[in-house]
Design a protein around this motif. Structure first.
Motif, PDB file in Angstrom:
ATOM      1  N   GLY A 113       0.812  -1.221   0.000  1.00 12.56           N
ATOM      2  CA  GLY A 113       0.000   0.000   0.000  1.00 12.56           C
ATOM      3  C   GLY A 113       0.837   1.259   0.000  1.00 12.56           C
ATOM      4  O   GLY A 113       0.310   2.364   0.053  1.00 12.56           O
ATOM      5  N   GLN A 114       2.175   1.105  -0.067  1.00 13.31           N
ATOM      6  CA  GLN A 114       3.054   2.282  -0.102  1.00 13.31           C
ATOM      7  C   GLN A 114       4.024   2.144  -1.273  1.00 13.31           C
ATOM      8  O   GLN A 114       4.271   1.043  -1.752  1.00 13.31           O
ATOM      9  N   ILE A 115       4.602   3.282  -1.665  1.00 18.95           N
ATOM     10  CA  ILE A 115       5.471   3.272  -2.840  1.00 18.95           C
ATOM     11  C   ILE A 115       6.838   2.678  -2.511  1.00 18.95           C
ATOM     12  O   ILE A 115       7.508   2.106  -3.370  1.00 18.95           O
ATOM     13  N   GLY A 116       7.248   2.760  -1.252  1.00 19.41           N
ATOM     14  CA  GLY A 116       8.442   2.015  -0.842  1.00 19.41           C
ATOM     15  C   GLY A 116       9.650   2.865  -0.533  1.00 19.41           C
ATOM     16  O   GLY A 116      10.704   2.348  -0.190  1.00 19.41           O
ATOM     17  N   ASP A 117       9.503   4.202  -0.636  1.00 17.08           N
ATOM     18  CA  ASP A 117      10.633   5.067  -0.304  1.00 17.08           C
ATOM     19  C   ASP A 117      10.328   5.977   0.878  1.00 17.08           C
ATOM     20  O   ASP A 117      11.031   6.956   1.106  1.00 17.08           O
ATOM     21  N   GLY A 118       9.256   5.664   1.607  1.00 23.42           N
ATOM     22  CA  GLY A 118       8.945   6.434   2.815  1.00 23.42           C
ATOM     23  C   GLY A 118       8.238   7.753   2.561  1.00 23.42           C
ATOM     24  O   GLY A 118       8.058   8.560   3.469  1.00 23.42           O
ATOM     25  N   ARG A 119       7.773   7.972   1.331  1.00 22.78           N
ATOM     26  CA  ARG A 119       7.196   9.289   1.023  1.00 22.78           C
ATOM     27  C   ARG A 119       5.875   9.537   1.760  1.00 22.78           C
ATOM     28  O   ARG A 119       5.544  10.692   2.031  1.00 22.78           O
ATOM     29  N   GLU A 120       5.141   8.454   2.060  1.00 18.86           N
ATOM     30  CA  GLU A 120       3.850   8.659   2.741  1.00 18.86           C
ATOM     31  C   GLU A 120       4.079   9.176   4.163  1.00 18.86           C
ATOM     32  O   GLU A 120       3.414  10.120   4.605  1.00 18.86           O
ATOM     33  N   ALA A 121       5.047   8.583   4.869  1.00 17.05           N
ATOM     34  CA  ALA A 121       5.377   9.069   6.219  1.00 17.05           C
ATOM     35  C   ALA A 121       5.955  10.473   6.128  1.00 17.05           C
ATOM     36  O   ALA A 121       5.667  11.338   6.972  1.00 17.05           O
ATOM     37  N   ALA A 122       6.746  10.730   5.079  1.00 28.64           N
ATOM     38  CA  ALA A 122       7.317  12.076   4.896  1.00 28.64           C
ATOM     39  C   ALA A 122       6.211  13.098   4.654  1.00 28.64           C
ATOM     40  O   ALA A 122       6.307  14.243   5.115  1.00 28.64           O
ATOM     41  N   ALA A 123       5.153  12.693   3.972  1.00 27.78           N
ATOM     42  CA  ALA A 123       4.025  13.611   3.732  1.00 27.78           C
ATOM     43  C   ALA A 123       3.377  13.998   5.061  1.00 27.78           C
ATOM     44  O   ALA A 123       3.051  15.168   5.289  1.00 27.78           O
ATOM     45  N   ALA A 124       3.217  13.012   5.960  1.00 33.79           N
ATOM     46  CA  ALA A 124       2.619  13.316   7.268  1.00 33.79           C
ATOM     47  C   ALA A 124       3.526  14.259   8.062  1.00 33.79           C
ATOM     48  O   ALA A 124       3.040  15.225   8.677  1.00 33.79           O
ATOM     49  N   GLU A 125       4.835  14.006   8.042  1.00 38.93           N
ATOM     50  CA  GLU A 125       5.791  14.907   8.719  1.00 38.93           C
ATOM     51  C   GLU A 125       5.663  16.323   8.166  1.00 38.93           C
ATOM     52  O   GLU A 125       5.664  17.299   8.905  1.00 38.93           O
ATOM     53  N   TYR A 126       5.583  16.413   6.856  1.00 42.06           N
ATOM     54  CA  TYR A 126       5.509  17.713   6.171  1.00 42.06           C
ATOM     55  C   TYR A 126       4.237  18.464   6.584  1.00 42.06           C
ATOM     56  O   TYR A 126       4.281  19.672   6.827  1.00 42.06           O
ATOM     57  N   VAL A 127       3.140  17.732   6.676  1.00 38.32           N
ATOM     58  CA  VAL A 127       1.869  18.350   7.081  1.00 38.32           C
ATOM     59  C   VAL A 127       1.977  18.878   8.509  1.00 38.32           C
ATOM     60  O   VAL A 127       1.616  20.031   8.798  1.00 38.32           O
TER      61      VAL A 127
END
Ligand code: SAM
Length: 252
Positions: free
Chosen positions: A28-42
């Motif tokens: 369910g994720q792209i595999g480079d941690g971008r989803e968690a990075a998006a939450a950090e960014y928000v």
């Protein structure tokens, strides 16, 4: 908007996503941690308690940092309009990812309860973090599971979230493209839609849900009244995509 946004294949984060396509279907994720990075960014950049700013910040992350597979701003406006048209008090989303689509539904229907079903626990955690930052976590929730699990998740929705006959105003289908139709049928079997409920389905052309589109064409004027909205794939203006907006007429 720069040339790289118009021509998405020039963006490294889109190419990286192509590499991660297999990951998406398994984790369910792209595999480079971008989803968690998006939450950090928000959390670092969006005003707390401000859904507008949280949505705009996720869009900015997807345009400027890493491409995300949210419904996005262009197709998201179609979702917003459908949510309003349905007079949504209870909404169900299939496929949570980072929580962007559910947040758009919550913003368009400020008194509604929104429940989103997601296969990947890691995505549920990211979405919950984003919803808490936006201040909607009292009425937006994620259930980890899948409609295709023999009824367990649907039973949970009934027992813990108040789903029942005629209760569902807005269904947003945006998960496994090959499960769109079977999951819609499972929800129809439960009788949760009522005449006037709206079903929105994303990615009808890319990656594509041809079986679902054919079903809606066959049911036109019978069980559903469908509008096919032509749009573009998320966060770019080159590749065409389509969103189906189907009003339930009854039966099933
Ligand atoms: C395109 S993303 C959803 C984007 C989200 N609706 C939005 O607009 O922000 C698809 C999500 O569906 C999840 N998924 C895939 N198959 C699923 C299934 N059978 N049931 C529930 N979730 C699923 C993936 O893990 C991924 O997070």
């Amino acid at each position: 908007m720069g040339i790289k946004h118009k021509l998405p294949f020039l963006r490294w984060s889109v190419l990286r996503m192509a590499v991660g396509a297999r990951n998406i279907t398994t984790t369910g994720q792209i595999g480079d941690g971008r989803e968690a990075a998006a939450a950090e960014y928000v959390v670092a950049n969006a005003r707390a308690g401000d859904p507008d700013d949280v949505i705009a910040t996720i869009d900015r992350f997807a345009y400027e940092k890493s491409f995300l597979i949210n419904i996005g701003d262009e197709k998201g406006a179609l979702l917003d309009a459908a949510v309003r048209r349905a007079g949504t008090a209870l909404a169900l989303e299939l496929g949570t990812y980072c929580g962007y689509g559910a947040l758009r539904i919550a913003r368009a229907a400020p008194a509604a309860r929104v429940v989103s079903v997601e296969l990947a626990e890691a995505n549920a955690e990211i979405a919950r973090r984003i919803w808490a930052h936006a201040g909607v976590d009292d009425r937006v929730s994620c259930v980890v599971g899948t409609v295709g699990d023999g009824g367990r998740t649907l039973d949970r929705l009934a027992a813990e979230h108040g789903f029942g006959p005629g209760s569902l105003d807005l269904l947003f289908i945006d998960h496994d493209k090959s499960a769109y139709l079977s999951d819609l049928r499972s929800i129809l079997d439960r009788g949760w839609l009522h005449p006037g409920s709206i079903v929105v389905a994303d990615n009808i052309l890319v990656p594509g849900a041809p079986e679902y589109r054919a079903f809606m064409r066959e049911q036109q004027g019978r069980m559903f009244d469908t509008v096919e909205h032509r749009a573009h794939g998320e966060y770019q203006s080159l590749l065409p995509d389509m969103v189906l907006e189907s009003e339930f007429l009854g039966g099933g």
